[in-house]
Write a protein that holds these residues in place. Structure first.
Motif, PDB file in Angstrom:
ATOM      1  N   THR A  23       0.850  -1.186   0.000  1.00  0.00           N
ATOM      2  CA  THR A  23       0.000   0.000   0.000  1.00  0.00           C
ATOM      3  C   THR A  23       0.889   1.241   0.000  1.00  0.00           C
ATOM      4  O   THR A  23       2.102   1.145   0.221  1.00  0.00           O
ATOM      5  CB  THR A  23      -0.917   0.056   1.237  1.00  0.00           C
ATOM      6  N   ILE A  24       0.300   2.406  -0.189  1.00  0.00           N
ATOM      7  CA  ILE A  24       1.056   3.656  -0.176  1.00  0.00           C
ATOM      8  C   ILE A  24       1.745   3.868   1.174  1.00  0.00           C
ATOM      9  O   ILE A  24       2.814   4.462   1.249  1.00  0.00           O
ATOM     10  CB  ILE A  24       0.164   4.857  -0.538  1.00  0.00           C
ATOM     11  N   TRP A  25       1.158   3.364   2.232  1.00  0.00           N
ATOM     12  CA  TRP A  25       1.747   3.540   3.566  1.00  0.00           C
ATOM     13  C   TRP A  25       3.059   2.782   3.695  1.00  0.00           C
ATOM     14  O   TRP A  25       3.933   3.181   4.468  1.00  0.00           O
ATOM     15  CB  TRP A  25       0.755   3.101   4.638  1.00  0.00           C
ATOM     16  N   ASP A  26       3.229   1.710   2.963  1.00  0.00           N
ATOM     17  CA  ASP A  26       4.444   0.906   3.065  1.00  0.00           C
ATOM     18  C   ASP A  26       5.689   1.704   2.678  1.00  0.00           C
ATOM     19  O   ASP A  26       6.705   1.642   3.360  1.00  0.00           O
ATOM     20  CB  ASP A  26       4.329  -0.355   2.209  1.00  0.00           C
ATOM     21  N   ASP A  27       5.610   2.459   1.599  1.00  0.00           N
ATOM     22  CA  ASP A  27       6.753   3.279   1.199  1.00  0.00           C
ATOM     23  C   ASP A  27       7.080   4.301   2.281  1.00  0.00           C
ATOM     24  O   ASP A  27       8.243   4.517   2.618  1.00  0.00           O
ATOM     25  CB  ASP A  27       6.477   3.997  -0.122  1.00  0.00           C
TER      26      ASP A  27
ATOM     27  N   SER B  27      15.639   3.000  12.760  1.00  0.00           N
ATOM     28  CA  SER B  27      14.703   2.030  13.306  1.00  0.00           C
ATOM     29  C   SER B  27      13.401   2.778  13.550  1.00  0.00           C
ATOM     30  O   SER B  27      13.364   4.006  13.458  1.00  0.00           O
ATOM     31  CB  SER B  27      15.214   1.399  14.607  1.00  0.00           C
ATOM     32  N   GLY B  28      12.365   2.045  13.867  1.00  0.00           N
ATOM     33  CA  GLY B  28      11.096   2.711  14.135  1.00  0.00           C
ATOM     34  C   GLY B  28      10.152   1.812  14.885  1.00  0.00           C
ATOM     35  O   GLY B  28      10.096   0.613  14.632  1.00  0.00           O
ATOM     36  N   SER B  29       9.441   2.396  15.825  1.00  0.00           N
ATOM     37  CA  SER B  29       8.396   1.659  16.528  1.00  0.00           C
ATOM     38  C   SER B  29       7.056   2.026  15.910  1.00  0.00           C
ATOM     39  O   SER B  29       6.903   3.091  15.302  1.00  0.00           O
ATOM     40  CB  SER B  29       8.399   2.011  18.020  1.00  0.00           C
ATOM     41  N   VAL B  30       6.110   1.149  16.077  1.00  0.00           N
ATOM     42  CA  VAL B  30       4.778   1.391  15.537  1.00  0.00           C
ATOM     43  C   VAL B  30       4.227   2.711  16.066  1.00  0.00           C
ATOM     44  O   VAL B  30       3.703   3.524  15.313  1.00  0.00           O
ATOM     45  CB  VAL B  30       3.836   0.207  15.862  1.00  0.00           C
ATOM     46  N   GLY B  31       4.388   2.971  17.352  1.00  0.00           N
ATOM     47  CA  GLY B  31       3.890   4.210  17.939  1.00  0.00           C
ATOM     48  C   GLY B  31       4.544   5.443  17.353  1.00  0.00           C
ATOM     49  O   GLY B  31       3.870   6.432  17.049  1.00  0.00           O
ATOM     50  N   ASP B  32       5.873   5.393  17.184  1.00  0.00           N
ATOM     51  CA  ASP B  32       6.580   6.531  16.596  1.00  0.00           C
ATOM     52  C   ASP B  32       6.151   6.767  15.154  1.00  0.00           C
ATOM     53  O   ASP B  32       6.005   7.906  14.721  1.00  0.00           O
ATOM     54  CB  ASP B  32       8.097   6.314  16.640  1.00  0.00           C
ATOM     55  N   LEU B  33       5.958   5.687  14.412  1.00  0.00           N
ATOM     56  CA  LEU B  33       5.540   5.819  13.016  1.00  0.00           C
ATOM     57  C   LEU B  33       4.148   6.428  12.914  1.00  0.00           C
ATOM     58  O   LEU B  33       3.890   7.265  12.049  1.00  0.00           O
ATOM     59  CB  LEU B  33       5.572   4.459  12.318  1.00  0.00           C
ATOM     60  N   THR B  34       3.254   6.040  13.805  1.00  0.00           N
ATOM     61  CA  THR B  34       1.894   6.571  13.793  1.00  0.00           C
ATOM     62  C   THR B  34       1.887   8.068  14.069  1.00  0.00           C
ATOM     63  O   THR B  34       1.018   8.791  13.584  1.00  0.00           O
ATOM     64  CB  THR B  34       1.022   5.826  14.828  1.00  0.00           C
ATOM     65  N   ASP B  35       2.871   8.541  14.823  1.00  0.00           N
ATOM     66  CA  ASP B  35       2.962   9.971  15.152  1.00  0.00           C
ATOM     67  C   ASP B  35       3.504  10.815  14.004  1.00  0.00           C
ATOM     68  O   ASP B  35       3.446  12.041  14.065  1.00  0.00           O
ATOM     69  CB  ASP B  35       3.855  10.183  16.381  1.00  0.00           C
ATOM     70  N   LYS B  36       4.043  10.195  12.969  1.00  0.00           N
ATOM     71  CA  LYS B  36       4.588  10.948  11.834  1.00  0.00           C
ATOM     72  C   LYS B  36       3.468  11.678  11.105  1.00  0.00           C
ATOM     73  O   LYS B  36       2.377  11.138  10.913  1.00  0.00           O
ATOM     74  CB  LYS B  36       5.335  10.030  10.861  1.00  0.00           C
ATOM     75  N   GLU B  37       3.769  12.883  10.684  1.00  0.00           N
ATOM     76  CA  GLU B  37       2.756  13.741  10.063  1.00  0.00           C
ATOM     77  C   GLU B  37       2.170  13.155   8.779  1.00  0.00           C
ATOM     78  O   GLU B  37       0.987  13.313   8.506  1.00  0.00           O
ATOM     79  CB  GLU B  37       3.371  15.111   9.762  1.00  0.00           C
ATOM     80  N   ASN B  38       2.984  12.465   7.987  1.00  0.00           N
ATOM     81  CA  ASN B  38       2.474  11.971   6.703  1.00  0.00           C
ATOM     82  C   ASN B  38       2.000  10.516   6.753  1.00  0.00           C
ATOM     83  O   ASN B  38       1.732   9.919   5.732  1.00  0.00           O
ATOM     84  CB  ASN B  38       3.507  12.165   5.592  1.00  0.00           C
TER      85      ASN B  38
ATOM     86  N   ARG C 281      -1.109   8.755   8.203  1.00  0.00           N
ATOM     87  CA  ARG C 281      -2.404   9.106   8.792  1.00  0.00           C
ATOM     88  C   ARG C 281      -3.298   7.883   8.963  1.00  0.00           C
ATOM     89  O   ARG C 281      -4.448   7.875   8.525  1.00  0.00           O
ATOM     90  CB  ARG C 281      -3.094  10.153   7.927  1.00  0.00           C
ATOM     91  N   VAL C 282      -2.746   6.852   9.577  1.00  0.00           N
ATOM     92  CA  VAL C 282      -3.524   5.652   9.867  1.00  0.00           C
ATOM     93  C   VAL C 282      -3.277   5.257  11.326  1.00  0.00           C
ATOM     94  O   VAL C 282      -2.369   5.769  11.976  1.00  0.00           O
ATOM     95  CB  VAL C 282      -3.164   4.490   8.907  1.00  0.00           C
ATOM     96  N   THR C 283      -4.054   4.327  11.804  1.00  0.00           N
ATOM     97  CA  THR C 283      -4.001   3.924  13.208  1.00  0.00           C
ATOM     98  C   THR C 283      -2.781   3.062  13.531  1.00  0.00           C
ATOM     99  O   THR C 283      -2.139   2.502  12.626  1.00  0.00           O
ATOM    100  CB  THR C 283      -5.254   3.109  13.577  1.00  0.00           C
ATOM    101  N   ASN C 284      -2.495   2.933  14.822  1.00  0.00           N
ATOM    102  CA  ASN C 284      -1.435   2.036  15.281  1.00  0.00           C
ATOM    103  C   ASN C 284      -1.649   0.624  14.751  1.00  0.00           C
ATOM    104  O   ASN C 284      -0.699  -0.040  14.337  1.00  0.00           O
ATOM    105  CB  ASN C 284      -1.402   1.979  16.809  1.00  0.00           C
ATOM    106  N   THR C 285      -2.896   0.173  14.793  1.00  0.00           N
ATOM    107  CA  THR C 285      -3.219  -1.181  14.337  1.00  0.00           C
ATOM    108  C   THR C 285      -2.855  -1.351  12.866  1.00  0.00           C
ATOM    109  O   THR C 285      -2.264  -2.372  12.474  1.00  0.00           O
ATOM    110  CB  THR C 285      -4.716  -1.481  14.552  1.00  0.00           C
ATOM    111  N   HIS C 286      -3.174  -0.362  12.059  1.00  0.00           N
ATOM    112  CA  HIS C 286      -2.869  -0.452  10.627  1.00  0.00           C
ATOM    113  C   HIS C 286      -1.354  -0.423  10.388  1.00  0.00           C
ATOM    114  O   HIS C 286      -0.834  -1.215   9.596  1.00  0.00           O
ATOM    115  CB  HIS C 286      -3.555   0.683   9.859  1.00  0.00           C
ATOM    116  N   VAL C 287      -0.641   0.467  11.078  1.00  0.00           N
ATOM    117  CA  VAL C 287       0.818   0.532  10.933  1.00  0.00           C
ATOM    118  C   VAL C 287       1.441  -0.789  11.371  1.00  0.00           C
ATOM    119  O   VAL C 287       2.331  -1.319  10.713  1.00  0.00           O
ATOM    120  CB  VAL C 287       1.413   1.722  11.724  1.00  0.00           C
ATOM    121  N   SER C 288       0.953  -1.348  12.463  1.00  0.00           N
ATOM    122  CA  SER C 288       1.461  -2.633  12.946  1.00  0.00           C
ATOM    123  C   SER C 288       1.266  -3.728  11.911  1.00  0.00           C
ATOM    124  O   SER C 288       2.179  -4.513  11.621  1.00  0.00           O
ATOM    125  CB  SER C 288       0.744  -3.009  14.244  1.00  0.00           C
ATOM    126  N   ARG C 289       0.071  -3.778  11.302  1.00  0.00           N
ATOM    127  CA  ARG C 289      -0.204  -4.766  10.252  1.00  0.00           C
ATOM    128  C   ARG C 289       0.717  -4.600   9.055  1.00  0.00           C
ATOM    129  O   ARG C 289       1.213  -5.575   8.489  1.00  0.00           O
ATOM    130  CB  ARG C 289      -1.655  -4.638   9.782  1.00  0.00           C
TER     131      ARG C 289
END
Length: 104
Positions: free
Chosen positions: A9-13, A24-35, A37-45
């Motif tokens: 998906t576009i989020w993968d890039d 490195s990156g944690s799911v929580g840190d990635l979810t906080d990134k401005e660009n 715009r999806v949930t922790n659950t989606h980033v984790s998946r």
């Protein structure tokens, strides 16, 4: 041009780009990134899916690092669909195991 997999998906890039930039990156840190715009659950998946396909490596506790293949994908040197590195001399596709080289 990057060669994404049909499973991507576009989020993968964006996830891969942030993890590479931050080393490195944690799911929580990635979810906080401005660009992103999806949930922790989606980033984790998405991180789990990227890890299944060898583009990320899980370190535990929702933290990931980018793999050599992930770096190559971002650098347009890896085809995520076929899971193969692109041949430097070939412009149209991945290196296919067992393929014969063009004869002169």
């Amino acid at each position: 041009m990057r060669h994404p997999g049909t499973w991507m998906t576009i989020w993968d890039d964006r996830i891969l780009e942030h993890i590479r930039a931050d080393e490195s990156g944690s799911v929580g840190d990635l979810t906080d990134k401005e660009n992103i715009r999806v949930t922790n659950t989606h980033v984790s998946r998405r991180c789990k899916k990227l890890a299944e396909h060898g583009l990320l490596k899980p370190l535990g506790n929702g933290v990931y690092v980018i793999t050599e293949e992930g770096e190559a994908y971002l650098d347009e040197e890896y085809d995520a669909e076929s899971g193969a590195y692109l041949d430097a001399g070939e412009q149209n596709g991945p290196t296919v195991g067992g393929a014969e080289s063009a004869q002169e």
